[in-house]
Design a protein around this motif. Sequence first.
Motif, PDB file in Angstrom:
ATOM      1  N   UNK A 265      47.809  72.720  35.105  1.00 53.71           N
ATOM      2  CA  UNK A 265      48.964  72.827  35.998  1.00 53.71           C
ATOM      3  C   UNK A 265      49.848  71.580  35.881  1.00 53.71           C
ATOM      4  N   UNK A 266      51.119  71.803  35.674  1.00 49.10           N
ATOM      5  CA  UNK A 266      52.076  70.706  35.527  1.00 49.10           C
ATOM      6  C   UNK A 266      52.711  70.373  36.872  1.00 49.10           C
ATOM      7  N   UNK A 267      53.278  69.163  36.991  1.00 51.60           N
ATOM      8  CA  UNK A 267      54.022  68.837  38.217  1.00 51.60           C
ATOM      9  C   UNK A 267      55.099  69.860  38.542  1.00 51.60           C
ATOM     10  N   UNK A 268      55.788  70.342  37.511  1.00 52.78           N
ATOM     11  CA  UNK A 268      56.839  71.327  37.741  1.00 52.78           C
ATOM     12  C   UNK A 268      56.317  72.613  38.357  1.00 52.78           C
ATOM     13  N   UNK A 269      55.131  73.048  37.932  1.00 59.40           N
ATOM     14  CA  UNK A 269      54.548  74.266  38.512  1.00 59.40           C
ATOM     15  C   UNK A 269      54.216  74.076  39.983  1.00 59.40           C
ATOM     16  N   UNK A 270      53.682  72.906  40.322  1.00 58.38           N
ATOM     17  CA  UNK A 270      53.382  72.633  41.733  1.00 58.38           C
ATOM     18  C   UNK A 270      54.671  72.611  42.558  1.00 58.38           C
ATOM     19  N   UNK A 271      55.724  71.996  42.037  1.00 51.54           N
ATOM     20  CA  UNK A 271      56.972  71.880  42.802  1.00 51.54           C
ATOM     21  C   UNK A 271      57.682  73.215  42.948  1.00 51.54           C
ATOM     22  N   UNK A 290      45.682  69.377  53.162  1.00 52.75           N
ATOM     23  CA  UNK A 290      46.961  68.692  53.013  1.00 52.75           C
ATOM     24  C   UNK A 290      48.124  69.647  53.174  1.00 52.75           C
ATOM     25  N   UNK A 291      47.991  70.818  52.572  1.00 52.39           N
ATOM     26  CA  UNK A 291      49.090  71.775  52.597  1.00 52.39           C
ATOM     27  C   UNK A 291      50.032  71.552  51.423  1.00 52.39           C
ATOM     28  N   UNK A 292      50.807  72.565  51.112  1.00 53.22           N
ATOM     29  CA  UNK A 292      51.673  72.529  49.941  1.00 53.22           C
ATOM     30  C   UNK A 292      52.726  71.437  50.032  1.00 53.22           C
ATOM     31  N   UNK A 297      55.026  66.389  47.942  1.00 53.54           N
ATOM     32  CA  UNK A 297      55.498  65.032  48.180  1.00 53.54           C
ATOM     33  C   UNK A 297      54.716  64.042  47.306  1.00 53.54           C
ATOM     34  N   UNK A 298      53.419  64.257  47.171  1.00 58.65           N
ATOM     35  CA  UNK A 298      52.625  63.397  46.300  1.00 58.65           C
ATOM     36  C   UNK A 298      53.060  63.530  44.841  1.00 58.65           C
ATOM     37  N   UNK A 299      53.420  64.751  44.435  1.00 54.32           N
ATOM     38  CA  UNK A 299      53.955  64.968  43.084  1.00 54.32           C
ATOM     39  C   UNK A 299      55.204  64.123  42.879  1.00 54.32           C
ATOM     40  N   UNK A 300      56.087  64.136  43.856  1.00 55.00           N
ATOM     41  CA  UNK A 300      57.343  63.383  43.736  1.00 55.00           C
ATOM     42  C   UNK A 300      57.086  61.883  43.682  1.00 55.00           C
ATOM     43  N   UNK A 301      56.116  61.422  44.442  1.00 56.19           N
ATOM     44  CA  UNK A 301      55.778  59.999  44.398  1.00 56.19           C
ATOM     45  C   UNK A 301      55.235  59.603  43.029  1.00 56.19           C
ATOM     46  N   UNK A 302      54.523  60.508  42.389  1.00 61.31           N
ATOM     47  CA  UNK A 302      53.956  60.227  41.079  1.00 61.31           C
ATOM     48  C   UNK A 302      54.966  60.332  39.951  1.00 61.31           C
ATOM     49  N   UNK A 303      56.046  61.073  40.178  1.00 58.20           N
ATOM     50  CA  UNK A 303      56.991  61.388  39.113  1.00 58.20           C
ATOM     51  C   UNK A 303      58.432  61.172  39.576  1.00 58.20           C
ATOM     52  N   UNK A 304      58.777  59.981  40.037  1.00 59.80           N
ATOM     53  CA  UNK A 304      60.099  59.764  40.639  1.00 59.80           C
ATOM     54  C   UNK A 304      61.266  59.864  39.665  1.00 59.80           C
ATOM     55  N   UNK A 305      61.008  59.693  38.370  1.00 56.39           N
ATOM     56  CA  UNK A 305      62.100  59.684  37.407  1.00 56.39           C
ATOM     57  C   UNK A 305      62.360  61.045  36.773  1.00 56.39           C
ATOM     58  N   UNK A 306      61.459  61.988  37.026  1.00 59.79           N
ATOM     59  CA  UNK A 306      61.610  63.293  36.387  1.00 59.79           C
ATOM     60  C   UNK A 306      62.620  64.154  37.146  1.00 59.79           C
ATOM     61  N   UNK A 307      63.384  64.997  36.426  1.00 55.73           N
ATOM     62  CA  UNK A 307      64.400  65.813  37.104  1.00 55.73           C
ATOM     63  C   UNK A 307      63.832  66.795  38.107  1.00 55.73           C
ATOM     64  N   UNK A 308      62.589  67.285  37.862  1.00 51.49           N
ATOM     65  CA  UNK A 308      62.013  68.248  38.793  1.00 51.49           C
ATOM     66  C   UNK A 308      61.525  67.583  40.079  1.00 51.49           C
TER      67      UNK A 308
END
Length: 310
Positions: A265-271, A290-292, A297-308
């Motif tokens: 599963x990629x960050x984009x799939x989670x988002x 935690x809930x979706x 939010x954790x995905x975004x913290x891990x990947x702040x520079x990615x467009x997704x």
Amino acid sequence: MLHASDIKKLAADAGFDLCGLTPCRPLAQNEAWFRAWLAEGRHASLGYLERNTDKRFDPQRLVAGARTAVVCAAAYKNPASEGYPDSHRAKVASYACTTDYHTTIREMLAGMLAALQREHPGLEGRAFVDTAPLAEKQLAVEAGLGWIGRQSLLVTPRFGTYVLLGELLLGDEADAYDVPFAGSRCGRCRNCIESCPTGAIVAPRVIDAGRCIACHTIEKEPAAEVDLDGWIFGCDRCQSCCPHNQKAPMQTNPAFAPAFDPLTMTPGQWLAMRQEEFRTRFGATPLTRSGLERLQENIRRNNPEEPYSR
């Protein structure tokens, strides 16, 4: 009187990989260490740990009349337990890849208790699965299952730290008890301490929850920010590096088989995921804690520079 051999057979039949018995008694030294840890503020935002300390280290205060503690362990190692590539930015602790262990182990313990009560009418007992103030890791040591490693987790000789615990506190004595596990088999190894991305293991068997990635991704967040190192739920870093875990076998109990593979599963799939899909795919797993929205939010913290992430 309870028969230890009967209890261990019930545990094996229920699907547990390990079972040990210890008499219920106060764990005074552990209580002293725990109170000192609290006094240092190492529990950070985990304020609930300040409550019921006297009960946590004396099973008879938690359950009046308790005489015997039965400590059971279920192995759960799966492919995610072996670690992730450095490039993976949506890591999930391997225990969370299965059906929520609270539900599974509670049912296993309930079956054991019911069988014991049929054999011993009037037997009082309660089952616990990580939801009450009970020093279960130390009870596991007292019951001979393993030792406390430098990362403060129970380490078992065969299954390493990849075990989930459940306990029965019973109101009768057993005919035999297990010998407490003596010493440690960590040797000079410091892999867990040196591998922790945030330095949360500040000393052997001393965790600073304020630095712990698992706390930051699941619990109420401490004030300080930490680098999540790609984790979105929990963290296995201090486990996947342990030599005892690297040689441990994969789990074989279907009840603990993975429900999904986080490596695919990629960050984009989670988002891109919506609540209905999340409930359908992960509603029976610990991820619901935690809930979706929190996971995203954790995905975004891990990947702040990615467009997704924007």
